[in-house]
Design a protein around this motif. Structure first.
Motif, PDB file in Angstrom:
ATOM      1  N   ASP A  57       6.970 -17.418   4.280  1.00 28.08           N
ATOM      2  CA  ASP A  57       7.798 -16.415   3.417  1.00 28.08           C
ATOM      3  C   ASP A  57       6.656 -15.179   3.243  1.00 28.08           C
ATOM      4  OD1 ASP A  57       9.002 -14.929   1.635  1.00 28.08           O
ATOM      5  OD2 ASP A  57       9.381 -16.493   0.202  1.00 28.08           O
ATOM      6  N   TRP A  58       7.155 -14.076   3.641  1.00 28.10           N
ATOM      7  CA  TRP A  58       6.377 -12.876   3.507  1.00 28.10           C
ATOM      8  C   TRP A  58       6.140 -12.414   2.223  1.00 28.10           C
ATOM      9  CZ3 TRP A  58       6.556  -7.669   1.688  1.00 28.10           C
ATOM     10  CH2 TRP A  58       5.490  -6.818   2.325  1.00 28.10           C
ATOM     11  N   ASP A  59       7.213 -12.480   1.285  1.00 28.98           N
ATOM     12  CA  ASP A  59       7.092 -12.202  -0.019  1.00 28.98           C
ATOM     13  C   ASP A  59       6.350 -13.140  -0.855  1.00 28.98           C
ATOM     14  OD1 ASP A  59       8.865  -9.750   0.043  1.00 28.98           O
ATOM     15  OD2 ASP A  59      10.374 -11.125   0.459  1.00 28.98           O
ATOM     16  N   ALA A  60       6.047 -14.283  -0.407  1.00 28.86           N
ATOM     17  CA  ALA A  60       5.088 -15.301  -1.086  1.00 28.86           C
ATOM     18  C   ALA A  60       3.785 -15.241  -0.704  1.00 28.86           C
ATOM     19  CB  ALA A  60       5.725 -16.723  -0.767  1.00 28.86           C
ATOM     20  N   LEU A  61       3.374 -14.195  -0.093  1.00 29.97           N
ATOM     21  CA  LEU A  61       1.928 -14.228   0.211  1.00 29.97           C
ATOM     22  C   LEU A  61       1.129 -13.820  -0.883  1.00 29.97           C
ATOM     23  CD1 LEU A  61       2.300 -12.664   3.902  1.00 29.97           C
ATOM     24  CD2 LEU A  61       1.176 -14.962   3.448  1.00 29.97           C
ATOM     25  N   PRO A  62       0.092 -14.328  -1.182  1.00 25.38           N
ATOM     26  CA  PRO A  62      -0.935 -14.094  -2.443  1.00 25.38           C
ATOM     27  C   PRO A  62      -1.329 -12.624  -2.335  1.00 25.38           C
ATOM     28  CG  PRO A  62      -1.890 -15.676  -1.130  1.00 25.38           C
ATOM     29  CD  PRO A  62      -0.682 -15.520  -0.496  1.00 25.38           C
ATOM     30  N   GLN A  63      -1.798 -12.119  -3.346  1.00 21.92           N
ATOM     31  CA  GLN A  63      -2.735 -10.812  -3.242  1.00 21.92           C
ATOM     32  C   GLN A  63      -4.010 -11.399  -2.990  1.00 21.92           C
ATOM     33  OE1 GLN A  63      -1.040  -8.083  -3.135  1.00 21.92           O
ATOM     34  NE2 GLN A  63      -1.822  -7.018  -4.666  1.00 21.92           N
ATOM     35  N   ILE A  64      -4.729 -10.589  -1.787  1.00 18.15           N
ATOM     36  CA  ILE A  64      -6.113 -10.992  -1.639  1.00 18.15           C
ATOM     37  C   ILE A  64      -7.223  -9.853  -2.026  1.00 18.15           C
ATOM     38  CG2 ILE A  64      -7.657 -11.237   0.405  1.00 18.15           C
ATOM     39  CD1 ILE A  64      -5.140 -11.924   1.951  1.00 18.15           C
ATOM     40  N   ILE A  65      -7.922 -10.532  -2.826  1.00 17.85           N
ATOM     41  CA  ILE A  65      -9.067  -9.279  -3.495  1.00 17.85           C
ATOM     42  C   ILE A  65     -10.288  -9.910  -2.987  1.00 17.85           C
ATOM     43  CG2 ILE A  65      -9.619  -8.336  -5.376  1.00 17.85           C
ATOM     44  CD1 ILE A  65      -7.171  -9.047  -6.885  1.00 17.85           C
ATOM     45  N   PHE A  66     -11.234  -8.805  -2.523  1.00 17.23           N
ATOM     46  CA  PHE A  66     -12.194  -9.306  -1.787  1.00 17.23           C
ATOM     47  C   PHE A  66     -13.674  -8.746  -2.433  1.00 17.23           C
ATOM     48  CE2 PHE A  66     -10.660  -5.916   0.550  1.00 17.23           C
ATOM     49  CZ  PHE A  66     -11.789  -4.926   0.631  1.00 17.23           C
ATOM     50  N   ALA A  67     -14.674  -9.473  -2.306  1.00 16.94           N
ATOM     51  CA  ALA A  67     -15.933  -8.962  -2.798  1.00 16.94           C
ATOM     52  C   ALA A  67     -16.893  -9.290  -2.029  1.00 16.94           C
ATOM     53  CB  ALA A  67     -16.154  -9.110  -4.333  1.00 16.94           C
ATOM     54  N   GLY A  68     -18.176  -8.647  -2.023  1.00 16.09           N
ATOM     55  CA  GLY A  68     -19.423  -9.331  -1.377  1.00 16.09           C
ATOM     56  C   GLY A  68     -19.327  -8.998   0.118  1.00 16.09           C
ATOM     57  N   VAL A  69     -18.504  -8.026   0.757  1.00 23.00           N
ATOM     58  CA  VAL A  69     -18.425  -7.683   1.913  1.00 23.00           C
ATOM     59  C   VAL A  69     -19.556  -6.630   2.379  1.00 23.00           C
ATOM     60  CG1 VAL A  69     -17.218  -6.660   3.915  1.00 23.00           C
ATOM     61  CG2 VAL A  69     -16.048  -8.278   2.186  1.00 23.00           C
ATOM     62  N   ASN A  70     -20.211  -6.874   3.434  1.00 25.30           N
ATOM     63  CA  ASN A  70     -21.580  -5.967   3.447  1.00 25.30           C
ATOM     64  C   ASN A  70     -21.290  -4.786   4.400  1.00 25.30           C
ATOM     65  OD1 ASN A  70     -22.695  -9.124   3.535  1.00 25.30           O
ATOM     66  ND2 ASN A  70     -23.980  -7.476   2.574  1.00 25.30           N
ATOM     67  N   TYR A  71     -20.231  -4.804   5.263  1.00 29.11           N
ATOM     68  CA  TYR A  71     -20.043  -3.693   6.102  1.00 29.11           C
ATOM     69  C   TYR A  71     -18.881  -2.981   6.055  1.00 29.11           C
ATOM     70  CZ  TYR A  71     -20.358  -0.670  10.138  1.00 29.11           C
ATOM     71  OH  TYR A  71     -20.258   0.532  10.990  1.00 29.11           O
ATOM     72  N   SER A  72     -17.726  -3.769   6.614  1.00 27.29           N
ATOM     73  CA  SER A  72     -16.351  -3.432   6.604  1.00 27.29           C
ATOM     74  C   SER A  72     -15.310  -4.575   6.746  1.00 27.29           C
ATOM     75  CB  SER A  72     -16.097  -2.221   7.760  1.00 27.29           C
ATOM     76  OG  SER A  72     -14.616  -2.000   7.926  1.00 27.29           O
TER      77      SER A  72
END
Length: 394
Positions: free
Chosen positions: A153-168
């Protein structure tokens, strides 16, 4: 009388049932936040991020349900462990169905985040990007288990929030998705270069004139090579940044730095193998102790654990800011357009760690007094028989 008692019991049962339903409904409506770390709590970086997350959740999302998971991939980086650690997280997500997945450090993005992307046209890739990334690192592994955890279910996909990424986050497909946002962990090269210049000025008559970034051969270190090369370290000379696989190669780079009057700049050092072909890593404290003992010029860290592992000084990105920003970004709804690089927040805060007694080895304890004064003023000055340590975050 019996009838009255029965009525009272029914009323009590009704009231309790209503209360249970209301509590259940309230819990059901509470946002569910799943925090997934690539590493484990033996790194102060991880603990600092968790502190930021919890303090911000308490003030801004007090009713949130939150779970923490530590993949421990810094200590166990083999394909079998990586596969099992990834499987456990995917099953946990499939079971709990969080509204927000907070992912920390690059490996979590690669193995987890890339699996739950919501594209603009509501399509699903024929093969999960996560599978593709996983198969590049571990081509002999059976990755059919990914198929069991797809969210259809596309609408059920969670929000992805990221940290600690060193480049891109481009390699993870995040710039194609509308449910991704986050904060980078790009090194604060201005602070690093200013500190290196201070160290070179205060370190005796035979001053260092160059800098050599030295790191292990981890994927994180590899990604940062471009940034080291692109930054202007003038008036210091940049010696070619090195990522090494073994302790013997590490020793060669330390000798090279000594021969070129170069200070070492070290961020990633937990995955230096004891010897070629080995799956054993040199313990971090042992590696840093050896490096400090054999380097002729100051050694500066660029990670939060460097002083704890025996280093003299570190200038690192503040984990507290990364954690707080993860929660801040929960306030934004899924965007209409895919994420772009300019939309990713850049880290603004950094911390300084200083083992003041160790400065005598290189600098005769002549670093600017402001470091010690600020630590004492803020209550971050610690003293024992081994070292004096300050961690200061603006």
């Amino acid at each position: 009388m019996k009838m009255i008692n029965s009525v009272i019991k029914l009323i009590i049962l009704f009231v309790v049932s209503i209360a249970v339903v209301l509590v259940w409904q309230h819990k059901k409506n509470e946002p569910r936040v799943y925090v997934i770390h690539s590493y484990n709590t033996d790194l102060s970086w991880v603990n600092s991020i968790d502190e930021g997350i919890l303090s911000k959740l308490k003030s801004d999302f007090s009713s949130t349900q939150v779970r923490f998971h530590y993949m421990d991939l810094k200590n166990h980086n083999g394909c079998n462990f990586r596969r099992r650690a990834t499987r456990d997280v995917l099953y946990g997500i499939n079971d709990w169905k969080p509204n927000y997945i907070l992912l920390v450090d690059d490996l979590a993005q690669q193995l987890i985040g890339a699996h739950y992307l919501a594209y603009e046209d509501k399509r699903f890739p024929e093969q999960s990007l996560a599978e593709q990334l996983f198969s590049q690192d571990c081509p002999d592994q059976n990755i059919d288990f990914y198929q069991q955890t797809y969210l259809k279910d596309w609408d059920a996909l969670p929000q992805i929030i990221f940290a600690g990424v060193n480049y891109s986050v481009k390699p993870y497909g995040y710039f194609e998705a509308v449910n991704t946002q986050g904060i980078y962990e790009h090194k604060n090269f201005v602070s690093l270069s200013e500190t290196l210049l201070d160290l070179s000025h205060f370190c005796g008559e035979e001053r260092a004139t160059a800098v050599l970034p030295l790191n292990d051969n981890s994927s994180t270190a590899q990604r940062e090579l471009v940034s080291y090369r692109q930054y202007s370290w003038f008036p210091l000379q940049l010696i070619a940044p090195a990522t090494v696989d073994t302790f013997a190669q590490w020793k060669q780079q330390v000798e090279l730095a000594n021969a070129n009057k170069a200070m070492l700049l070290i961020a990633n050092y937990q995955q230096v193998k004891t010897q070629a072909g080995s799956n054993q890593f040199v313990p971090a404290k042992q590696l840093i102790h050896w490096t400090i003992a054999h380097a002729k010029y100051p050694v500066l860290g660029a990670g939060t654990n460097f002083v704890d592992d025996g280093g003299m000084m570190t200038v690192a990105i503040a984990g507290l800011e990364q954690g707080k920003e993860l929660v801040n970004l929960m306030k934004f709804d899924r965007q209409e357009l895919a994420l772009v690089d300019s939309g990713v927040k850049r880290a603004e805060q950094f911390l300084v760690g200083l083992a003041a007694r160790k400065t005598k080895q290189f600098c005769n304890n002549r670093l600017p007094a402001i470091y010690q004064a600020y630590a004492k003023e803020t209550g971050l000055y610690l003293f024992d028989d081994v070292s004096e340590v300050l961690y200061a975050e603006p």
